[in-house]
Design a protein around this motif. Structure first.
Motif, mmCIF file in Angstrom:
data_model
loop_
_atom_site.group_PDB
_atom_site.id
_atom_site.type_symbol
_atom_site.label_atom_id
_atom_site.label_comp_id
_atom_site.label_asym_id
_atom_site.label_seq_id
_atom_site.Cartn_x
_atom_site.Cartn_y
_atom_site.Cartn_z
ATOM 1 N N GLY A 89 0.954 -1.021 0.245
ATOM 2 C CA GLY A 89 0.212 0.082 0.297
ATOM 3 C C GLY A 89 0.644 1.045 0.065
ATOM 4 N N GLU A 90 0.250 2.331 0.242
ATOM 5 C CA GLU A 90 1.124 3.142 0.440
ATOM 6 C C GLU A 90 2.008 3.470 1.740
ATOM 7 O OE1 GLU A 90 -0.940 5.453 -3.584
ATOM 8 O OE2 GLU A 90 1.082 5.692 -1.997
ATOM 9 N N SER A 91 3.035 4.565 1.250
ATOM 10 C CA SER A 91 4.014 4.397 2.569
ATOM 11 C C SER A 91 4.646 5.451 2.684
ATOM 12 C CB SER A 91 4.823 3.224 2.128
ATOM 13 O OG SER A 91 5.696 3.587 0.888
ATOM 14 N N VAL A 92 5.252 5.834 3.907
ATOM 15 C CA VAL A 92 5.520 6.997 3.845
ATOM 16 C C VAL A 92 7.093 6.503 4.399
ATOM 17 C CG1 VAL A 92 6.357 9.452 5.364
ATOM 18 C CG2 VAL A 92 4.046 8.484 4.663
ATOM 19 N N GLY A 93 8.673 6.777 3.956
ATOM 20 C CA GLY A 93 9.642 6.116 4.320
ATOM 21 C C GLY A 93 10.500 7.086 4.517
ATOM 22 N N LEU A 94 11.869 7.015 4.775
ATOM 23 C CA LEU A 94 12.609 7.983 5.531
ATOM 24 C C LEU A 94 14.165 7.221 4.753
ATOM 25 C CD1 LEU A 94 11.006 7.742 8.638
ATOM 26 C CD2 LEU A 94 12.250 10.072 7.830
ATOM 27 N N HIS A 95 14.849 8.292 4.961
ATOM 28 C CA HIS A 95 16.018 7.922 3.677
ATOM 29 C C HIS A 95 16.978 7.467 4.030
ATOM 30 C CE1 HIS A 95 14.732 9.433 0.090
ATOM 31 N NE2 HIS A 95 14.712 10.869 0.566
ATOM 32 N N LEU A 96 17.076 7.381 5.708
ATOM 33 C CA LEU A 96 18.240 6.934 6.781
ATOM 34 C C LEU A 96 18.051 7.018 8.515
ATOM 35 C CD1 LEU A 96 20.980 10.152 6.058
ATOM 36 C CD2 LEU A 96 21.581 7.513 5.427
ATOM 37 N N PRO A 97 18.016 5.827 8.785
ATOM 38 C CA PRO A 97 18.133 5.732 10.261
ATOM 39 C C PRO A 97 18.394 6.380 10.823
ATOM 40 C CG PRO A 97 19.417 3.384 8.617
ATOM 41 C CD PRO A 97 19.148 4.880 7.431
ATOM 42 N N THR A 98 19.919 6.394 10.602
ATOM 43 C CA THR A 98 20.649 7.558 11.783
ATOM 44 C C THR A 98 21.176 8.661 11.168
ATOM 45 O OG1 THR A 98 22.578 5.414 11.662
ATOM 46 C CG2 THR A 98 20.533 5.120 12.922
ATOM 47 N N LEU A 99 21.663 9.234 11.969
ATOM 48 C CA LEU A 99 22.079 10.638 11.994
ATOM 49 C C LEU A 99 22.814 11.414 12.716
ATOM 50 C CD1 LEU A 99 23.063 12.384 10.026
ATOM 51 C CD2 LEU A 99 20.674 13.765 10.218
ATOM 52 N N SER A 100 24.215 11.483 12.658
ATOM 53 C CA SER A 100 24.687 11.789 14.004
ATOM 54 C C SER A 100 25.494 13.338 13.324
ATOM 55 C CB SER A 100 25.454 10.806 13.665
ATOM 56 O OG SER A 100 26.937 11.519 15.023
ATOM 57 N N VAL A 101 25.370 14.703 14.104
ATOM 58 C CA VAL A 101 25.510 16.030 13.705
ATOM 59 C C VAL A 101 26.484 16.349 14.862
ATOM 60 C CG1 VAL A 101 24.137 16.299 12.090
ATOM 61 C CG2 VAL A 101 24.071 16.763 14.806
ATOM 62 N N GLN A 102 27.338 17.000 14.564
ATOM 63 C CA GLN A 102 28.261 17.685 15.578
ATOM 64 C C GLN A 102 26.827 19.114 16.474
ATOM 65 O OE1 GLN A 102 32.251 18.674 14.883
ATOM 66 N NE2 GLN A 102 33.103 17.463 16.493
ATOM 67 N N GLU A 103 27.620 18.873 17.822
ATOM 68 C CA GLU A 103 26.724 20.132 18.823
ATOM 69 C C GLU A 103 26.586 21.722 17.760
ATOM 70 O OE1 GLU A 103 27.250 20.714 22.561
ATOM 71 O OE2 GLU A 103 26.151 22.415 22.144
ATOM 72 N N GLY A 104 25.620 22.115 17.548
ATOM 73 C CA GLY A 104 26.324 23.560 16.891
ATOM 74 C C GLY A 104 26.111 23.397 15.345
ATOM 75 N N ASP A 105 25.658 21.831 14.705
ATOM 76 C CA ASP A 105 25.777 21.959 13.216
ATOM 77 C C ASP A 105 24.581 22.483 12.375
ATOM 78 O OD1 ASP A 105 28.274 19.903 12.324
ATOM 79 O OD2 ASP A 105 28.370 22.229 12.804
ATOM 80 N N ASN A 106 23.932 22.417 10.626
ATOM 81 C CA ASN A 106 22.295 22.347 11.230
ATOM 82 C C ASN A 106 21.973 20.812 11.012
ATOM 83 O OD1 ASN A 106 22.318 24.660 11.722
ATOM 84 N ND2 ASN A 106 22.549 24.758 8.930
ATOM 85 N N SER A 107 20.746 20.350 10.643
ATOM 86 C CA SER A 107 20.677 18.873 10.270
ATOM 87 C C SER A 107 19.256 18.770 9.909
ATOM 88 C CB SER A 107 20.208 18.564 12.081
ATOM 89 O OG SER A 107 21.580 17.845 13.173
ATOM 90 N N ILE A 108 20.128 17.989 8.629
ATOM 91 C CA ILE A 108 18.514 17.756 7.632
ATOM 92 C C ILE A 108 18.065 16.630 7.677
ATOM 93 C CG2 ILE A 108 17.908 17.480 5.522
ATOM 94 C CD1 ILE A 108 20.311 19.894 5.172
ATOM 95 N N ILE A 109 17.161 15.821 8.323
ATOM 96 C CA ILE A 109 16.081 14.737 8.153
ATOM 97 C C ILE A 109 15.367 14.627 6.874
ATOM 98 C CG2 ILE A 109 14.762 13.176 9.926
ATOM 99 C CD1 ILE A 109 15.838 14.388 11.678
ATOM 100 N N ASN A 110 15.650 13.605 5.992
ATOM 101 C CA ASN A 110 14.514 13.436 4.633
ATOM 102 C C ASN A 110 13.228 12.363 4.810
ATOM 103 O OD1 ASN A 110 15.984 14.930 3.119
ATOM 104 N ND2 ASN A 110 17.973 13.978 3.472
ATOM 105 N N CYS A 111 12.353 12.881 3.945
ATOM 106 C CA CYS A 111 11.470 11.968 4.315
ATOM 107 C C CYS A 111 10.659 11.689 2.995
ATOM 108 C CB CYS A 111 10.589 12.261 5.570
ATOM 109 S SG CYS A 111 8.857 11.147 5.198
#
Lengths: 112, 113
Positions: free
Chosen positions: A1-23
């Motif tokens: 059926g229709e689904s919603v999914g994410l590209h990456l299961p985990t993301l590690s970033v340094q404090e102060g950096d910008n984060s981008i989470i995709n879907c």
């Protein structure tokens, strides 16, 4: 059926950096999108939402971008902080829908 | 706090037991939901109630039985569960079904032994 999914299961970033989470989503009838944050031992908490008549929406340190052409949604977190460490879920619904349909989740880890 | 309260927070039950999960909201919302959250899986919608009427049963086994006596309360009655039913059960509410934010409770962590 229709689904919603994410590209990456985990993301590690340094404090102060910008984060981008995709879907990615597959239902072209989806017209409402929402991001949730879930910390350990808690229920999902609302971060930001966007409707299909918009392509960008900003909140406090967060921005959601919607690209309906490629059915892609992203969450940007500016100046990521340790308190942002959590699992992030995207979800979608339709105006005729009954409930939100969730993606699998991305675990965000903020390192000092 | 989101305004949605779930009890108990943790529950351990045997496969022959009968137990109930409770959810309460006083946000004035008309729609309430049960979701199941298992490890490594997306949140799975189980049931939807709108104005106390069940509008969605997402192919949930009959060993899960929901009850919505009024718009503020939602129950999930459990009986003869299986170990694979162990999960976090989340209740949510929203002003209405459709395109609107859902508010989640903290969940009940269920372990079936």
């Amino acid at each position: 059926g229709e689904s919603v999914g994410l590209h990456l299961p985990t993301l590690s970033v340094q404090e102060g950096d910008n984060s981008i989470i995709n879907c990615a989503y597959s239902n072209s009838a989806s017209d409402y999108f929402i991001w949730y944050k879930q910390e350990s031992g808690k229920g999902p908490q609302f971060i930001i939402d966007i409707r299909s008549n918009m392509d960008k929406r900003q909140g406090q340190r967060v921005t959601v971008l919607l690209n309906k052409t490629v059915k892609h949604l992203s969450l940007q977190i500016a100046a990521t902080q340790p308190g942002d460490s959590a699992v992030y879920f995207c979800a979608e619904n339709q105006s005729s829908g009954y409930a939100l349909n969730f993606g699998k989740g991305t675990s965000l880890l903020v390192t000092p | 706090e989101t305004g949605v309260t779930q009890t108990p927070r943790h529950l351990v039950m045997g496969m022959t037991n009968k137990k109930s999960l409770k959810c309460e909201q006083h946000l004035g919302h008309n729609a309430m939901y049960w979701y199941k959250q298992s490890a490594k899986k997306p949140l799975e919608l189980m049931f939807v109630y709108n104005f106390k009427e069940q509008t969605e049963n997402n192919s949930v086994p009959s060993r899960f039985s929901p009850e919505c006596p009024n718009s503020s309360h939602l129950f999930l009655h459990l009986h003869t569960l299986q170990p694979e039913d162990s999960a976090l059960y989340l209740c949510a509410s929203s002003l209405s079904t459709g395109n609107t934010e859902a508010f989640f409770g903290q969940g009940t962590r269920l372990t079936v032994v």
